[in-house]
Design a protein around this motif. Structure first.
Motif, PDB file in Angstrom:
ATOM      1  N   ASP A 247       0.817  -1.207   0.000  1.00  0.00           N
ATOM      2  CA  ASP A 247       0.000   0.000   0.000  1.00  0.00           C
ATOM      3  C   ASP A 247       0.852   1.259   0.000  1.00  0.00           C
ATOM      4  O   ASP A 247       0.442   2.299  -0.505  1.00  0.00           O
ATOM      5  N   VAL A 248       2.015   1.165   0.623  1.00  0.00           N
ATOM      6  CA  VAL A 248       2.908   2.320   0.766  1.00  0.00           C
ATOM      7  C   VAL A 248       4.273   1.929   0.209  1.00  0.00           C
ATOM      8  O   VAL A 248       4.789   0.854   0.516  1.00  0.00           O
ATOM      9  N   VAL A 249       4.836   2.833  -0.598  1.00  0.00           N
ATOM     10  CA  VAL A 249       6.142   2.591  -1.220  1.00  0.00           C
ATOM     11  C   VAL A 249       7.092   3.687  -0.776  1.00  0.00           C
ATOM     12  O   VAL A 249       6.753   4.882  -0.839  1.00  0.00           O
ATOM     13  N   LEU A 250       8.260   3.290  -0.326  1.00  0.00           N
ATOM     14  CA  LEU A 250       9.293   4.252   0.057  1.00  0.00           C
ATOM     15  C   LEU A 250      10.106   4.647  -1.171  1.00  0.00           C
ATOM     16  O   LEU A 250      10.532   3.781  -1.950  1.00  0.00           O
ATOM     17  N   VAL A 251      10.315   5.939  -1.359  1.00  0.00           N
ATOM     18  CA  VAL A 251      11.217   6.461  -2.389  1.00  0.00           C
ATOM     19  C   VAL A 251      12.339   7.175  -1.652  1.00  0.00           C
ATOM     20  O   VAL A 251      12.095   8.165  -0.946  1.00  0.00           O
ATOM     21  N   THR A 252      13.543   6.660  -1.774  1.00  0.00           N
ATOM     22  CA  THR A 252      14.637   7.163  -0.947  1.00  0.00           C
ATOM     23  C   THR A 252      15.807   7.630  -1.792  1.00  0.00           C
ATOM     24  O   THR A 252      16.108   7.073  -2.851  1.00  0.00           O
ATOM     25  N   VAL A 253      16.446   8.666  -1.297  1.00  0.00           N
ATOM     26  CA  VAL A 253      17.723   9.097  -1.862  1.00  0.00           C
ATOM     27  C   VAL A 253      18.783   8.247  -1.176  1.00  0.00           C
ATOM     28  O   VAL A 253      19.254   8.561  -0.088  1.00  0.00           O
TER      29      VAL A 253
ATOM     30  N   ARG B  86      15.416   6.137  -9.965  1.00  0.00           N
ATOM     31  CA  ARG B  86      14.507   5.591 -10.972  1.00  0.00           C
ATOM     32  C   ARG B  86      13.434   6.599 -11.368  1.00  0.00           C
ATOM     33  O   ARG B  86      13.045   6.687 -12.533  1.00  0.00           O
ATOM     34  N   LEU B  87      12.970   7.391 -10.428  1.00  0.00           N
ATOM     35  CA  LEU B  87      12.004   8.434 -10.762  1.00  0.00           C
ATOM     36  C   LEU B  87      12.661   9.542 -11.585  1.00  0.00           C
ATOM     37  O   LEU B  87      12.056  10.089 -12.515  1.00  0.00           O
TER      38      LEU B  87
ATOM     39  N   ARG C 135      13.231  12.150 -16.843  1.00  0.00           N
ATOM     40  CA  ARG C 135      14.025  12.534 -18.022  1.00  0.00           C
ATOM     41  C   ARG C 135      13.434  11.905 -19.275  1.00  0.00           C
ATOM     42  O   ARG C 135      13.383  12.532 -20.336  1.00  0.00           O
ATOM     43  N   ASP C 136      12.930  10.698 -19.158  1.00  0.00           N
ATOM     44  CA  ASP C 136      12.269  10.057 -20.301  1.00  0.00           C
ATOM     45  C   ASP C 136      11.022  10.828 -20.717  1.00  0.00           C
ATOM     46  O   ASP C 136      10.760  11.026 -21.913  1.00  0.00           O
ATOM     47  N   ASP C 137      10.241  11.273 -19.700  1.00  0.00           N
ATOM     48  CA  ASP C 137       9.020  12.021 -20.022  1.00  0.00           C
ATOM     49  C   ASP C 137       9.342  13.365 -20.658  1.00  0.00           C
ATOM     50  O   ASP C 137       8.667  13.803 -21.588  1.00  0.00           O
ATOM     51  N   GLU C 138      10.382  14.029 -20.139  1.00  0.00           N
ATOM     52  CA  GLU C 138      10.753  15.329 -20.701  1.00  0.00           C
ATOM     53  C   GLU C 138      11.241  15.191 -22.137  1.00  0.00           C
ATOM     54  O   GLU C 138      11.033  16.086 -22.971  1.00  0.00           O
TER      55      GLU C 138
ATOM     56  N   ASN D 203       7.673   1.519 -11.928  1.00  0.00           N
ATOM     57  CA  ASN D 203       7.749   1.585 -10.468  1.00  0.00           C
ATOM     58  C   ASN D 203       6.473   1.116  -9.778  1.00  0.00           C
ATOM     59  O   ASN D 203       6.444   1.008  -8.540  1.00  0.00           O
ATOM     60  N   GLU D 204       5.416   0.881 -10.547  1.00  0.00           N
ATOM     61  CA  GLU D 204       4.158   0.355 -10.002  1.00  0.00           C
ATOM     62  C   GLU D 204       3.685   1.180  -8.803  1.00  0.00           C
ATOM     63  O   GLU D 204       3.471   0.674  -7.708  1.00  0.00           O
ATOM     64  N   LEU D 205       3.498   2.460  -9.056  1.00  0.00           N
ATOM     65  CA  LEU D 205       3.052   3.372  -7.999  1.00  0.00           C
ATOM     66  C   LEU D 205       1.553   3.643  -8.054  1.00  0.00           C
ATOM     67  O   LEU D 205       1.028   4.353  -7.186  1.00  0.00           O
ATOM     68  N   SER D 206       0.861   3.128  -9.010  1.00  0.00           N
ATOM     69  CA  SER D 206      -0.548   3.453  -9.198  1.00  0.00           C
ATOM     70  C   SER D 206      -1.369   3.086  -7.960  1.00  0.00           C
ATOM     71  O   SER D 206      -1.344   1.945  -7.485  1.00  0.00           O
ATOM     72  N   GLY D 207      -2.087   4.092  -7.434  1.00  0.00           N
ATOM     73  CA  GLY D 207      -2.955   3.879  -6.295  1.00  0.00           C
ATOM     74  C   GLY D 207      -2.251   3.718  -4.966  1.00  0.00           C
ATOM     75  O   GLY D 207      -2.889   3.422  -3.963  1.00  0.00           O
TER      76      GLY D 207
END
Length: 853
Positions: free
Chosen positions: A85-91, A406-407, A412-415, A425-429
């Motif tokens: 349910d919760v995903v950590l995004v870390t530097v 990864r984000l 950069r890919d989107d830009e 990254n399977e972040l949906s929802g």
């Protein structure tokens, strides 16, 4: 005057009462000491620099409780599954290694530009995240403040981050740190003039105005004028005030006035602004009981736009430096001294997802829209960790942790409009928690399942909120009653050990308490695993153990005295289970009327041996004989009453009832006969005399119990059956029989044995004739005897019916077949006498002719 007979049983009863009294006294002592500790649970507010003595004692007990809880928390984690349910995004290290080699130098900066953080937030939301929580302190101005833009349109780094918050309004939660200690307040600039910035109707409308003022690093005031709110900004001069009004787009002419001492009451700062944004209304909770946030480290003013949620960040550890619970609510103090509740960053996230601003506490649960979690009176949620061991990396108990790199690559890919992203990254929802895991920012804290980052704790808190889960401590009254009950359990165990087990060692005591602790631990574990309910273990088990060990010494001493009494009364020849039954119920030794089976035996020829042989040889032979016979009696639940020189007296049916006592006595008598016959030849050779064992058995009502004086006591029996058994043993020699029994024995023994009636006699004071029988053997072992026994019975019937000629013929035939049968020979002589001179008409079957010896 000589001592009179006395019954020592009343004194043993008094000992038992004293034993129970002392055991329950200790139960009251330790239960009374520990039950209040279970009731008055240690509050975090009591752990100051100089806690009181009772807080120190309660803390010691609570440390034990925490240790037991940590084990249960790991067991619960082992029975759980990590959720996504919760995903950590870390530097993390992976991010920095890749950033240093990229063409974007700002990606490798330390700390990261706020604009870059905004881009990460924006990218996570683009990839479908439902909410982003920034678990970072943003209290300091970004060091990259003026690196972006040109000329008058340039924006600071914080403003660029604020633009992303504006873009994703309502989908980002920022965190702020807080402290319970007062920090040094900053000195306010001496600005003599106030310029009016806005006149609004509601407190909420004043917040964005205050934010714009504070963003320009200018002091602000919010004056309450009836139902209106006047927002003022400080200025060093009238000219500066007009410039500030123009910069803030104040419509019309600038309104200025001098600063007065009374304006200090209306002064506000960014802490005040953050407090307004983070305040939540909770029904059913005492705000004064919440942890008090005295000092706030809130984000810089450009980020306090209200477009992003704002929540408190904390990882308050217990006194042992382990984080088990996290505060969902903290108390802040308004300008007028009122306490308000501020939501934690995880709670603010749950409120956004539940689309609610209403919070209510009912029956110990905090209701957040469709979510509901257990919460204590201080606003803490005891975490339900999703695994039994935190991962060594940054994800802690979470299922996934994604490197921020990864984000960045996906952005950069989107830009570049490539139409495809490097990473899925399977972040949906899902809720994303962003954190910097480098250096001090990534400091780890200890939890019951291992060390993890603060962001991982925030993520676990959000999971518990979204899944309406958490650990709830049972009501203190339940812990109190458990403590009292287990104190008495310890008393009962001590009494049981001292009463039921002979000479248990200290290891047995420790094992007993260990077993009780293990069983209770399993129950407590099951309650936590299946119901997520935290029941006390430390105080109940301490009460049980202390009461057990304190009671056991005294109880054992008293119980030992009772054992010694029972040993004196019953002697050493007692079966263990019989001894235990008597020991458990001393009333069995009280004198009473009871039907018993009495056995008396004697060795014919041993008296002459005693006169002729050396005493040591006589005693040695007698010891061997009694050693062979006694176990037969004891093993058959009989009681050895006394040794009568070469004789033996015992009985069955007391002190423990034995329904088949007559049959058991017959079986034991046959076994003793067989043992004697097996040793007879050796004993006769050693003693130089012929030896024969004779025995008598009778069943009937007797008086049995503990009898004696203060000098000597004995558990013995008296009554007519005893005298009859002695008479039968004496008559056995006359009839050449090994074992003579009374008629009641034949009736009670049943069909498992073969008997023959030997005679009809008047014994003792009995007026009616008494039938006496010889015990031949067991039914299955004496089938070869059936023929002559039937012939004997026929001849005996003829004798009783006064058909003496027929009886004489029958007995003579038996005499020819059994020439050594003294009973048959006796009846031959009797029949010969009555055949010549019959008995009187009133004959009752008792031979009254000349001696037939």
């Amino acid at each position: 005057m000589p001592p009179v007979a006395t019954n020592p049983l009343p004194s043993t009863t008094l000992h038992l009462v004293r034993k129970f009294g002392v055991a329950f006294f200790w139960a009251f002592v330790f239960g009374g000491l520990l039950a209040p500790i279970a009731w008055y649970r240690l509050q975090r507010t009591e752990l100051g620099e100089d806690p009181r003595w009772h807080a120190v004692l309660r803390l010691w007990v609570e440390r034990l409780e925490w240790a037991t809880y940590d084990w249960r928390a790991r067991e619960l984690g082992a029975a759980s599954e990590r959720v996504d349910d919760v995903v950590l995004v870390t530097v993390d290290e992976e991010t920095m290694v890749n950033a240093r080699e990229s063409e974007r130098p700002e990606w490798a900066m330390r700390p990261w530009p706020r604009e870059l953080m905004g881009q990460l937030v924006d990218q996570a939301l683009k990839e479908g995240a439902s909410l982003v929580v920034v678990d970072e302190s943003l209290a300091d101005v970004s060091p990259h403040r003026f690196t972006q833009g040109r000329g008058e349109n340039r924006k600071g780094d914080d403003e660029l981050f604020a633009d992303y918050l504006e873009k994703n309004a309502g989908k980002v939660i920022l965190g702020f740190e807080w402290s319970g200690r007062q920090r040094r307040l900053p000195e306010r600039a001496l600005l003599p003039y106030l310029v009016k910035v806005a006149d609004v109707g509601t407190p909420a409308a004043a917040l964005p105005v205050v934010q714009r003022v504070l963003t320009r690093q200018v002091p602000a005031w919010v004056e309450e004028a009836g139902d209106r709110r006047l927002v003022w900004a400080g200025a060093s001069s009238e000219a500066k005030g007009r410039e500030l009004a123009a910069a803030l787009d104040v419509p019309g002419s600038a309104v200025l006035r001098p600063l007065t001492p009374g304006d200090d009451a209306w002064a506000v700062n960014r802490e005040w602004l953050a407090r307004q944004l983070a305040t939540v209304k909770v029904v059913g909770l005492d705000v004064d009981a919440l942890p008090r946030a005295v000092s706030l480290d809130v984000p810089v003013p450009p980020l306090l736009t209200g477009k992003a949620g704002l929540g408190a960040i904390s990882e308050l550890a217990d006194a042992d430096r382990v984080v088990r619970a996290t505060p969902l609510l903290v108390a802040g103090t308004e300008r007028d001294g009122r306490r308000v509740s501020m939501g934690a960053v995880a709670l603010q996230a749950a409120m956004r997802l539940a689309e609610t601003t209403e919070l209510k506490v009912t029956d110990g649960r905090l209701e957040v829209g469709k979510f509901s979690v257990p919460i204590d009176a201080q606003g803490f949620l005891v975490l339900r960790f999703s695994d039994d061991e935190a991962s060594a990396g940054s994800r802690g108990p979470m299922k996934r942790a994604i490197p921020a790199w990864r984000l960045l690559v996906n952005r950069r890919d989107d830009e570049a409009a490539r139409g495809v992203r490097h990473h899925d990254n399977e972040l949906s929802g899902r809720v994303v928690v962003f954190a910097d895991e480098r250096g001090d920012e990534g400091r780890r804290v200890q939890t019951p399942v291992g060390a993890m980052s603060r962001a991982a704790i925030t993520a676990q808190t959000i999971v518990d909120l979204l899944r309406s889960q958490g650990i709830q401590r049972v009501p203190p009254e339940l812990d109190l009653w458990l403590t009292v009950i287990f104190a008495f359990v310890g008393a009962v165990l001590a009494l049981a050990w001292s009463s039921l087990v002979r000479r248990p060692g200290w290891l047995a005591w420790v094992v007993t308490i260990a077993v009780v602790a293990a069983l209770y631990a399993l129950v407590a574990r099951q309650m936590l695993v299946s119901q997520q309910r935290w029941v006390a273990m430390a105080t109940p088990l301490l009460a049980c153990a202390l009461t057990f060990f304190a009671s056991l010494g005294y109880a054992r001493a008293l119980e030992q005295s009772l054992r010694e009494f029972v040993v004196r009364a019953l002697g050493g020849a007692v079966r263990a289970d019989v001894f235990r039954k008597v020991e458990r119920d001393l009333a069995r030794l009280h004198p009473e009327r009871r039907e018993l089976t009495i056995y008396v035996s004697d060795i014919e020829g041993f008296t002459a041996v005693a006169q002729e042989k050396d005493p040591e040889d006589v005693v040695q032979a007698l010891r061997e004989y009694l050693t062979e016979m006694t176990p037969v009696i004891v093993d058959s639940a009989g009681h050895v009453d006394k040794y009568l020189g070469d004789g033996l007296m015992c009985f069955w049916g007391a002190p423990v009832e034995l329904p088949t006592q007559a049959a058991v006595a017959c079986e034991a008598a046959l076994e003793m006969r067989d043992k004697f016959e097996a040793k007879r030849e050796a004993w006769e050779k050693a003693l130089g005399r012929s030896l024969f064992m004779r025995a008598g058995i009778e069943t009937g009502p007797t008086v049995v119990g503990e009898m004696g004086t203060i000098h000597r006591i004995n558990y013995t029996v008296m009554g007519e059956p005893v005298a009859t058994a002695f008479r039968l043993e004496a008559l056995a020699k006359r009839y050449g029989a090994a074992i003579l029994v009374g008629e009641e024995v034949v009736v009670e023994a049943g069909e498992g044995f073969r008997f023959r009636q030997v005679d009809l006699l008047r014994l003792g004071r009995a007026s009616a004739p008494v039938k006496i029988f010889e015990l031949i053997g067991r039914e299955e072992d004496s089938k070869t005897e059936a023929g002559w026994l039937m012939d004997f019975e026929k001849a005996l019937i003829a004798w009783r019916e006064r058909r003496f000629t027929d009886a004489l013929a029958g007995f003579k035939a038996l005499a020819e077949a059994r020439p050594k049968d003294m009973v048959v020979a006796r009846y031959v002589r009797r029949c010969q006498h009555y055949a010549v001179r019959g008995p009187a008409d009133t004959w009752d079957g008792v031979y009254d002719g000349p001696s037939d010896d």
